[in-house]
Design a protein around this motif. Structure first.
Motif, PDB file in Angstrom:
ATOM      1  N   CYS A 128       0.802  -1.230   0.000  1.00  0.00           N
ATOM      2  CA  CYS A 128       0.000   0.000   0.000  1.00  0.00           C
ATOM      3  C   CYS A 128       0.831   1.275   0.000  1.00  0.00           C
ATOM      4  O   CYS A 128       1.101   1.875   1.034  1.00  0.00           O
ATOM      5  N   ASP A 155      -1.319  -3.308  -3.699  1.00  0.00           N
ATOM      6  CA  ASP A 155      -1.491  -1.862  -3.786  1.00  0.00           C
ATOM      7  C   ASP A 155      -0.148  -1.171  -3.997  1.00  0.00           C
ATOM      8  O   ASP A 155       0.217  -0.238  -3.294  1.00  0.00           O
ATOM      9  N   TYR A 158      -1.920   3.024  -7.103  1.00  0.00           N
ATOM     10  CA  TYR A 158      -3.350   3.283  -6.958  1.00  0.00           C
ATOM     11  C   TYR A 158      -3.835   3.884  -8.268  1.00  0.00           C
ATOM     12  O   TYR A 158      -3.088   4.584  -8.948  1.00  0.00           O
ATOM     13  N   HIS A 219      -5.994  -2.271  -6.049  1.00  0.00           N
ATOM     14  CA  HIS A 219      -5.714  -0.980  -6.686  1.00  0.00           C
ATOM     15  C   HIS A 219      -4.779  -1.064  -7.885  1.00  0.00           C
ATOM     16  O   HIS A 219      -4.671  -0.092  -8.636  1.00  0.00           O
ATOM     17  N   ASP A 388      -3.338  -4.403   2.750  1.00  0.00           N
ATOM     18  CA  ASP A 388      -4.658  -3.877   2.400  1.00  0.00           C
ATOM     19  C   ASP A 388      -5.224  -2.811   3.336  1.00  0.00           C
ATOM     20  O   ASP A 388      -5.791  -1.828   2.872  1.00  0.00           O
ATOM     21  N   HIS A 390      -3.925  -0.807   5.845  1.00  0.00           N
ATOM     22  CA  HIS A 390      -3.193   0.401   6.257  1.00  0.00           C
ATOM     23  C   HIS A 390      -3.026   0.524   7.762  1.00  0.00           C
ATOM     24  O   HIS A 390      -2.904   1.643   8.284  1.00  0.00           O
ATOM     25  N   SER A 420      -0.082   4.941   2.243  1.00  0.00           N
ATOM     26  CA  SER A 420      -1.523   5.152   2.075  1.00  0.00           C
ATOM     27  C   SER A 420      -2.158   5.544   3.407  1.00  0.00           C
ATOM     28  O   SER A 420      -1.897   4.906   4.435  1.00  0.00           O
TER      29      SER A 420
END
Ligand SMILES: [Fe+2]
Length: 495
Positions: A128, A155, A158, A219, A388, A390, A420
């Motif tokens: 992420c 991720d 994004y 994403h 996923d 965060h 993120s």
């Protein structure tokens, strides 16, 4: 085109390595003199011959192997070199050449021989990295860790329209071209989004320092997509085109082998890695084959729709592959790097509570089949690794999450995001509720960072690393908490 006609440095996006096997590793780079332009500043057709070398030391006195490899325009001038015949469990340095230009030096490490006695393994777990929500400071720290490999669980990009004003990054040093101000849909869009992320020096450092084993989440294509079904129920044919573009750009930009090269909208990303007798890694893809989310994409009450046993998060073929792999496994640790939270998370202390329909909680039958398969195969040391959401979590995997006294079947470490969610906080607003509602949840932290994992014959250890913030570059790193679980006696304990 002839390499000598390259008048600008094409190595603007760094180098990478990945998918280490015994005596083999993939080396990656991309030629892009102008990374923020469609095509990267190179012609739309043709190919460039790229020189490469791999050596025992970073001065390349006597390369152990060298040669040339094609960077074709059809692959956006990326290189995926599957070097074989290397020593096992060995550190190597590598670099590329084109004309007068030489790439940065990368460092990588092959996997141990099959069945070899491996005394220990050190891994980084990351996910992420929304570019506009913060600096990749955590990756700069990850680059400096002593690791066998990095597990990146999704991720990587994004697909959002970037609002340079609202974002956390200061773009004054490198203005953001207008092309990033719309959503990614086409192949050019996705390719440019990878170029944007890979222009970051901290991401380049993390790739150049360790081999990466990657998988994706949503994403890389579109938020919360499920198989052929887009978040907003676009026509399937249209969404499959978008998925094909996204998968193609993903493969181009990751250190993956030919076996993973997509065919249209299909790409086999689930795959297995062995580190001698110590650990087996079953890397999952929980996006491409999943049933559509029940009751919408968000948090909702479970019911007949989510509990339908026909639903799957992995798809039947991947589930069979996973369970067969459990049965064949002789490793001390069975590690599952994957995307979405595996353990149950209720968001109230009430008996009936909403759950995340996008996570394994929305696919309980799928989760039970995996756990039953692991038990039938006698898998005693199960470690699930997740991204996923965060935030950092450490959780015991329970046979029955409603009964805190039921057996613990393994442990789950959820790694927070690289950037993120902006800076984050140690204890998010729902921290007291989540920890009270889920007794198997032993740790929760909402800062940015990564997880350091160490495995040996006796235990797995997770150090939850956090940075104080990502809105400004250069934050220091520290360890928020450390947990261990003993081999043969699963369950988290503070280290
Ligand atoms: Fe994410």
């Amino acid at each position: 085109m002839a390499p000598q006609t390259l008048t600008e440095n094409p190595f603007t996006l760094g180098v990478a390595s990945g998918d280490p096997l015994p005596g083999s590793v993939v080396l990656w780079t991309r030629l892009a003199p102008r990374p923020y332009q469609v095509g990267g500043g190179l012609p739309p057709t043709g190919s460039v011959s790229v020189g490469w070398e791999i050596a025992d030391d970073d001065r390349f006195g006597t390369p152990v192997q060298s040669g040339t490899v094609a960077a074709p325009a059809a692959d956006n001038y990326t290189v995926h070199l599957d070097v074989r015949g290397l020593e096992t469990a060995h550190v190597y340095y590598y670099r590329f050449h084109v004309g007068q230009w030489t790439s940065p030096v990368g460092r990588t490490r092959t996997a141990p021989a099959a069945g070899a006695a491996v005394s220990g393994l050190r891994l980084g777990l990351a996910s992420c990295q929304q570019y506009d929500e913060g600096y990749y400071t955590a990756l700069a720290h990850l680059a400096r860790e002593d690791l066998d490999a990095v597990l990146f669980v999704g991720d990587y990009i994004y697909e959002n329209a970037i609002n340079a004003q609202a974002g956390a990054r200061r773009y004054t040093d490198r203005p953001l071209p207008a092309v990033f101000n719309h959503w990614t849909v086409t192949l050019d869009d996705y390719r440019l989004r990878y170029a944007l992320g890979k222009s970051d020096p901290d991401l380049q450092a993390a790739h150049a320092s360790h081999p990466w084993i990657v998988t994706w989440d949503d994403h890389e294509v579109e938020n919360n997509y499920a198989g052929d079904i887009s978040q907003h129920n676009d026509p399937v044919a249209q969404f499959r085109k978008r998925r094909a573009a996204a998968y193609r750009a993903y493969w181009e930009n990751m250190p993956l082998r030919e076996a993973q090269r997509p065919k249209g909208p299909d790409m086999i990303l689930y795959r297995r890695f062995q580190y001698g007798g110590l650990a087996q890694f079953d890397v999952l893809d929980t996006r491409q084959y999943r049933s559509d989310q029940a009751y919408g994409n968000g948090w909702n009450y479970p019911g007949p729709e989510s509990e339908n046993p026909a639903r799957t998060l992995t798809g039947a073929a991947q589930e069979r592959w996973l369970l067969d792999g459990f049965h064949a496994s002789t490793a001390t640790w069975n590690v599952i790097p994957q995307q979405v939270v595996f353990c149950r998370r209720k968001n109230t202390t009430a008996a009936r509570s909403r759950l995340s329909m996008d996570a394994w909680d929305g696919y309980p039958a799928s989760r039970q089949r995996v756990l039953a398969g692991a038990q039938q195969a006698g898998i005693g040391n199960l470690v699930v690794l997740t991204g996923d959401v965060h935030v950092h979590y450490a959780m015991d995997i329970k046979k029955d999450f409603n009964k805190p006294a039921s057996p613990t079947l393994g442990v789950e470490f959820v790694g927070t995001s690289i950037s993120s969610g902006f800076d984050g906080v140690d204890k998010p607003a729902d921290w007291p509720t989540m920890t009270a509602a889920n007794p198997h949840m032993k740790f929760y932290n909402g800062r940015r960072g990564y997880v350091l994992l160490s495995l040996d014959a006796q235990r797995v250890r997770a150090d939850f690393r956090t940075v104080t913030g990502v809105r400004n570059p250069g934050a220091p790193i520290s360890t928020a908490a450390s947990f261990v679980s003993e081999a043969g006696n699963p369950g988290l304990k503070r280290a």
